[in-house]
Design a protein around this motif. Structure first.
Motif, PDB file in Angstrom:
ATOM      1  N   LEU A   1       0.759  -1.165  -0.201  1.00 36.33           N
ATOM      2  CA  LEU A   1      -0.022   0.052   0.054  1.00 36.33           C
ATOM      3  C   LEU A   1       0.767   1.413   0.085  1.00 36.33           C
ATOM      4  O   LEU A   1       0.578   2.160  -0.771  1.00 36.33           O
ATOM      5  CB  LEU A   1      -0.966  -0.009   1.101  1.00 36.33           C
ATOM      6  N   TRP A   2       1.986   0.916   0.435  1.00 40.51           N
ATOM      7  CA  TRP A   2       3.017   2.410   0.423  1.00 40.51           C
ATOM      8  C   TRP A   2       3.400   2.528  -1.013  1.00 40.51           C
ATOM      9  O   TRP A   2       3.518   3.682  -1.255  1.00 40.51           O
ATOM     10  CB  TRP A   2       4.213   2.164   1.433  1.00 40.51           C
ATOM     11  N   CYS A   3       3.677   1.505  -1.776  1.00 38.83           N
ATOM     12  CA  CYS A   3       3.973   1.545  -2.846  1.00 38.83           C
ATOM     13  C   CYS A   3       3.056   2.107  -3.771  1.00 38.83           C
ATOM     14  O   CYS A   3       3.331   2.515  -5.215  1.00 38.83           O
ATOM     15  CB  CYS A   3       4.506   0.105  -3.493  1.00 38.83           C
ATOM     16  N   ILE A   4       1.837   1.945  -3.565  1.00 33.76           N
ATOM     17  CA  ILE A   4       0.682   2.305  -4.543  1.00 33.76           C
ATOM     18  C   ILE A   4       0.463   3.779  -4.676  1.00 33.76           C
ATOM     19  O   ILE A   4      -0.536   4.409  -5.474  1.00 33.76           O
ATOM     20  CB  ILE A   4      -0.676   1.802  -3.902  1.00 33.76           C
ATOM     21  N   LEU A   5       1.108   4.730  -3.713  1.00 26.52           N
ATOM     22  CA  LEU A   5       0.751   6.136  -3.631  1.00 26.52           C
ATOM     23  C   LEU A   5       1.096   6.729  -4.822  1.00 26.52           C
ATOM     24  O   LEU A   5       2.092   6.624  -5.413  1.00 26.52           O
ATOM     25  CB  LEU A   5       1.518   6.689  -2.403  1.00 26.52           C
ATOM     26  N   ASP A   6       0.242   7.694  -5.291  1.00 22.14           N
ATOM     27  CA  ASP A   6       0.065   8.511  -6.315  1.00 22.14           C
ATOM     28  C   ASP A   6       1.452   9.794  -6.137  1.00 22.14           C
ATOM     29  O   ASP A   6       1.995   9.916  -7.285  1.00 22.14           O
ATOM     30  CB  ASP A   6      -1.106   9.362  -6.775  1.00 22.14           C
ATOM     31  N   ASP A   7       1.645  10.114  -5.128  1.00 25.21           N
ATOM     32  CA  ASP A   7       2.626  11.056  -4.694  1.00 25.21           C
ATOM     33  C   ASP A   7       4.159  10.624  -4.764  1.00 25.21           C
ATOM     34  O   ASP A   7       4.319   9.642  -3.975  1.00 25.21           O
ATOM     35  CB  ASP A   7       2.436  11.690  -3.328  1.00 25.21           C
ATOM     36  N   LEU A   8       4.960  11.112  -5.621  1.00 20.46           N
ATOM     37  CA  LEU A   8       6.328  10.220  -5.846  1.00 20.46           C
ATOM     38  C   LEU A   8       7.132  10.622  -4.479  1.00 20.46           C
ATOM     39  O   LEU A   8       7.920   9.693  -4.106  1.00 20.46           O
ATOM     40  CB  LEU A   8       6.921  10.860  -7.053  1.00 20.46           C
ATOM     41  N   THR A   9       6.921  11.624  -4.053  1.00 20.39           N
ATOM     42  CA  THR A   9       7.481  12.159  -2.588  1.00 20.39           C
ATOM     43  C   THR A   9       7.078  10.919  -1.645  1.00 20.39           C
ATOM     44  O   THR A   9       8.098  10.734  -0.613  1.00 20.39           O
ATOM     45  CB  THR A   9       7.456  13.375  -2.286  1.00 20.39           C
ATOM     46  N   LEU A  10       6.163  10.558  -1.564  1.00 18.13           N
ATOM     47  CA  LEU A  10       5.781   9.692  -0.619  1.00 18.13           C
ATOM     48  C   LEU A  10       5.987   8.077  -0.907  1.00 18.13           C
ATOM     49  O   LEU A  10       6.107   7.462   0.282  1.00 18.13           O
ATOM     50  CB  LEU A  10       4.140   9.799  -0.240  1.00 18.13           C
ATOM     51  N   ARG A  11       5.880   7.934  -2.210  1.00 17.22           N
ATOM     52  CA  ARG A  11       6.150   6.413  -2.539  1.00 17.22           C
ATOM     53  C   ARG A  11       7.566   6.106  -2.190  1.00 17.22           C
ATOM     54  O   ARG A  11       8.614   6.968  -2.654  1.00 17.22           O
ATOM     55  CB  ARG A  11       5.863   6.481  -3.859  1.00 17.22           C
ATOM     56  N   PRO A  12       7.897   5.219  -1.468  1.00 19.92           N
ATOM     57  CA  PRO A  12       9.255   4.513  -0.838  1.00 19.92           C
ATOM     58  C   PRO A  12      10.184   4.360  -2.115  1.00 19.92           C
ATOM     59  O   PRO A  12       9.711   3.744  -3.256  1.00 19.92           O
ATOM     60  CB  PRO A  12       9.117   3.698  -0.116  1.00 19.92           C
ATOM     61  N   THR A  13      11.539   4.394  -1.713  1.00 22.32           N
ATOM     62  CA  THR A  13      12.340   3.990  -2.783  1.00 22.32           C
ATOM     63  C   THR A  13      12.364   2.271  -2.625  1.00 22.32           C
ATOM     64  O   THR A  13      12.051   1.731  -1.668  1.00 22.32           O
ATOM     65  CB  THR A  13      14.166   4.463  -2.730  1.00 22.32           C
ATOM     66  N   MET A  14      13.111   1.691  -3.608  1.00 22.94           N
ATOM     67  CA  MET A  14      13.010   0.178  -3.589  1.00 22.94           C
ATOM     68  C   MET A  14      14.112  -0.227  -2.213  1.00 22.94           C
ATOM     69  O   MET A  14      13.876  -1.299  -1.800  1.00 22.94           O
ATOM     70  CB  MET A  14      13.668  -0.275  -4.985  1.00 22.94           C
ATOM     71  N   LYS A  15      15.056   0.912  -2.147  1.00 24.84           N
ATOM     72  CA  LYS A  15      15.759   0.347  -0.922  1.00 24.84           C
ATOM     73  C   LYS A  15      15.269   0.294   0.324  1.00 24.84           C
ATOM     74  O   LYS A  15      15.160  -0.435   1.198  1.00 24.84           O
ATOM     75  CB  LYS A  15      17.109   1.335  -0.665  1.00 24.84           C
ATOM     76  N   ARG A  16      14.132   1.513   0.461  1.00 24.37           N
ATOM     77  CA  ARG A  16      13.320   1.342   1.698  1.00 24.37           C
ATOM     78  C   ARG A  16      12.289   0.427   1.791  1.00 24.37           C
ATOM     79  O   ARG A  16      12.020  -0.573   2.613  1.00 24.37           O
ATOM     80  CB  ARG A  16      12.478   2.559   1.785  1.00 24.37           C
ATOM     81  N   VAL A  17      11.720  -0.108   0.514  1.00 26.79           N
ATOM     82  CA  VAL A  17      10.713  -1.243   0.321  1.00 26.79           C
ATOM     83  C   VAL A  17      11.549  -2.524   0.960  1.00 26.79           C
ATOM     84  O   VAL A  17      11.080  -3.362   1.738  1.00 26.79           O
ATOM     85  CB  VAL A  17      10.269  -1.440  -1.264  1.00 26.79           C
ATOM     86  N   LEU A  18      12.809  -2.735   0.271  1.00 31.50           N
ATOM     87  CA  LEU A  18      13.508  -4.107   0.935  1.00 31.50           C
ATOM     88  C   LEU A  18      13.821  -4.158   2.249  1.00 31.50           C
ATOM     89  O   LEU A  18      13.465  -4.891   3.005  1.00 31.50           O
ATOM     90  CB  LEU A  18      14.758  -4.008   0.070  1.00 31.50           C
ATOM     91  N   LEU A  19      14.164  -2.587   3.022  1.00 30.81           N
ATOM     92  CA  LEU A  19      14.513  -2.609   4.445  1.00 30.81           C
ATOM     93  C   LEU A  19      13.025  -3.100   5.282  1.00 30.81           C
ATOM     94  O   LEU A  19      13.251  -3.768   6.116  1.00 30.81           O
ATOM     95  CB  LEU A  19      14.878  -1.350   4.651  1.00 30.81           C
ATOM     96  N   MET A  20      11.858  -2.587   4.658  1.00 34.64           N
ATOM     97  CA  MET A  20      10.726  -2.883   5.298  1.00 34.64           C
ATOM     98  C   MET A  20      10.279  -4.233   5.194  1.00 34.64           C
ATOM     99  O   MET A  20       9.932  -5.161   6.015  1.00 34.64           O
ATOM    100  CB  MET A  20       9.678  -2.146   4.849  1.00 34.64           C
TER     101      MET A  20
END
Length: 705
Positions: free
Chosen positions: A662-681
């Motif tokens: 659901l974090w990755c789905i956000l329309d706002d690019l500034t809120l959408r995480p980087t892939m590094k953040r995704v992997l850490l989560m």
């Protein structure tokens, strides 16, 4: 032929704009020596260096590329001075002078400015710069080019670049390319006037103004530019296609002869080459010259004609008593002293040569035809066997683990795949066939011909992609660029695609822990493409069909096609194939696409991995047909247990995985995480906060907005 070089280093082009702002800091009192560890000052990225490099039996100071053999020299200081010994030192003195001190203590200035510098830098653009105390530029190597232009560098009106003697000797060579006042870009021999008789190439852009410059941009284009933006060339550009056109190719007393499209040098009768291996050094007498003695009736002289040659005509006075040569042209005869220069053999009558060639060719073909008919059957029978043996004896060696991608011919890949017999996959970019090289299985993807680009661009991109090595990327083993054929050879993945194992019957699906490890493998591969490989790659098509499986892990395939295809092709393809909510919203808004587009697509695949179903299932109830909408409904209503059916899954782990999606789905690019953040989560190394409610209109039916 020594030539003027316009060097484009493509691997650095993508980051040059930023690189010019990044600089190393070389302080007063710094020094270098040829044989010490500190023999050069590196740019911040380590791409360029300023310092000593070997030339002949000594060392020279200049700017060069590092770590790429053979050494590519960009700029040379005091290029015509003799090389120094290993005992020399390059000093940036306390009083702001840049000097070269020989082992005997003799000092030579590297710069031509009298003002003292405060600091120096080797930039990632290849520019070496001296600065004043206030930070302004005192001197930069880009303003004093030698034989090379780099991206972002300009050749201003009145400036010129001069060729080197050879690839290993960067002293002044034979030719110069000058940006003249008035707008003409003209190529001359060295040591001549800037006048038409000495030019052998001109851009014919005169009259466009005194502020015209030759520019080399980061995209690899050469173009002339003034205040009105005049002129343009592609990077594939040269100043002459006549092998004997450049004056001075053969040096003094030598002349250029064109034989079978090749330029060779010959000497005047009675002369030999000064240096047989360097014919540009010219020719010298192989006899003792006699002096013309007026009134000496006993003196005898032999005159030998050199027909159909053209020389520089600088005739001497007719009362000349010491005549060594004569030029005859169109009824005019002039006496000359040696040395003669700029000689070339004129092409003979093309009509006569053509008639003779046709007669000879006709007779030859008649005889040759009968001979070829006799042996063609034998060759045809043996050809397939010979080619097969050659492929399996030689190609297999070229697929060593750490080698760069190998260039195949189309015929080789046709044999490897048994004439493309067994199709194992098909996508929007092309068709994949199974092949065998030796005992090794390979997958050969033949790209759609309408997607093929030029040979140079395709080959360059393949070589860049071939240097990407990660355990979660399918390895590119080789490629083919032949006519309109573009093929890629990959390692064979024995367990097929993620889609083929994910959407099977529930009994054959991977367990929850296995699926989460697959998702983490994919995230690691995407992170490498975004942040860790040499050049950033946006995949643009993350989906289960492009994730291939072997016995141990998941690997991303087709990660290079976004670079190999034109940008508009990739954009068009992605736009028309995406279902609602599947394509990142920036595509539809015609906004620049960044790595965050891959993050958006990753969330759909993550949901498919969690739920073991496709993003859209038309056979499902309407409110469950679109996976993304159904997951959001279940999550916000506290019903996530419905998503995994009868499978027993830890609810905290399931909730954490859904929150990441659901974090990755956000329309706002500034809120959408980087892939590094995704992997850490996903690895549990970063806290997963509660995601905001999506603002997309697809959720209005559920009362979320």
């Amino acid at each position: 032929m020594a030539s003027i070089t316009c060097f484009l280093f493509l691997l650095a082009s993508a980051s040059l704009a930023k690189a010019q702002e990044t600089r190393s800091n070389i302080t007063l009192g710094s020094s270098l020596s040829p044989t010490a560890n500190s023999s050069s000052w590196l740019s911040p990225s380590g791409l360029y260096a300023f310092g000593f490099y070997p030339q002949g039996q000594g060392y020279v100071v200049g700017v060069f590329l590092t770590g790429i053999p053979p050494r590519t020299v960009i700029w040379t200081a005091n290029r015509d001075d003799p090389p120094v010994s290993a005992g020399a030192t390059l000093l940036f003195t306390k009083d702001g002078r840049l000097i070269l001190r020989s082992s005997q203590g003799q000092e030579t200035s590297i710069t031509s400015v009298a003002e003292s510098a405060y600091s120096a830098s080797m930039l990632d653009s290849g520019n070496f710069v001296l600065y004043r105390p206030d930070g302004s530029v005192l001197l930069e190597s880009f303003d004093y080019p030698t034989d090379t232009l780099l991206p972002t560098q300009r050749l201003l009106a009145g400036q010129q670049i001069i060729s080197s003697i050879s690839a290993t000797n960067h002293s002044t060579g034979l030719f110069r390319l000058k940006m003249q006042h008035g707008g003409n870009l003209i190529r001359y021999p060295v040591n001549t006037l800037d006048t038409a008789p000495y030019s052998y190439y001109t851009s014919w852009t005169g009259g466009t103004g005194d502020n015209v410059s030759l520019n080399f941009d980061v995209d690899g284009h050469l173009f002339l530019l003034n205040t009105t933006g005049y002129g343009d060339w592609s990077v594939v550009w040269w100043s002459t296609d006549g092998e004997c056109d450049p004056k001075g190719l053969c040096g003094l007393n030598g002349f250029c002869v064109k034989n079978d499209q090749q330029a060779t040098c010959q000497c005047l009768p009675g002369f030999d080459f000064v240096e047989p291996r360097n014919r540009a050094a010219g020719c010298e007498r192989n006899f003792t010259a006699e002096t013309c003695k007026t009134g000496d009736a006993g003196a005898s002289y032999m005159i030998e004609a050199v027909d159909n040659t053209l020389w520089e005509d600088v005739s001497y006075s007719v009362i000349l008593t010491n005549c060594e040569a004569a030029l005859y042209n169109g009824g005019n005869c002039g006496k000359q002293r040696l040395s003669l220069r700029y000689g070339r053999k004129l092409v003979t009558d093309p009509t006569s040569a053509l008639i003779k060639g046709i007669l000879f060719l006709s007779l030859s073909l008649l005889t040759f035809g009968f001979v070829m008919m006799a042996i063609s059957l034998v060759l045809i029978c043996k050809n397939n066997v010979w080619t097969y043996q050659r492929i399996h004896n030689k190609i297999e060696v070229g697929l060593a683990k750490d080698q760069a991608p190998r260039l195949f011919t189309y015929a080789e890949l046709e044999l490897v795949t048994d004439s493309f017999k067994e199709q194992i996959g098909r996508g929007a970019f092309g068709t994949v066939y199974k092949g065998v090289i030796g005992e090794r299985m390979v997958a050969v993807k033949r790209l759609d011909k309408r997607l093929a680009e030029g040979e140079r661009e395709f080959q360059t991109e393949v070589e860049v992609i071939g240097r990407t090595h990660h355990r979660n990327l399918v390895r590119l083993l080789g490629y083919c660029v032949e006519g309109t054929n573009r093929l890629l050879v990959y390692e064979y993945m024995s367990n097929g695609s993620l889609a083929s194992i994910l959407f099977k019957s529930p009994k054959s699906r991977p367990f929850w822990e296995e699926r989460m490890e697959i998702a983490r493998d994919i995230a690691r591969g995407v992170l490498y493409l975004h942040e860790e490989c040499e050049t950033q790659i946006i995949h643009c098509d993350i989906k289960p069909q492009n994730i291939l499986m072997d016995e141990n892990r998941a690997k991303i395939s087709d990660f290079g096609l976004a670079k190999l295809l034109n940008a508009d092709q990739t954009r068009t393809f992605t736009g028309i194939r995406g279902t609602r909510g599947y394509v990142a919203p920036e595509w539809h808004r015609n906004q620049p696409v960044t790595v965050k587009a891959d993050v958006y697509r990753f969330r759909i695949m993550l949901l498919e991995i969690i739920c073991c179903r496709r993003n859209m299932e038309l056979d499902f109830p309407e409110r469950e047909a679109i996976l993304e909408e159904w997951v959001c409904k279940c999550f916000w209503n506290g019903e996530i247990g419905k998503l995994t059916g009868d499978e027993k899954v830890d609810k905290d782990e399931l909730k954490a995985a859904i929150k990441v999606a659901l974090w990755c789905i956000l329309d706002d690019l500034t809120l959408r995480p980087t892939m590094k953040r995704v992997l850490l989560m996903m690895e549990g190394s970063a806290e997963i906060l509660m995601p905001p409610i999506p603002s997309s209109s697809i959720f209005t039916d559920y009362g979320y907005v």
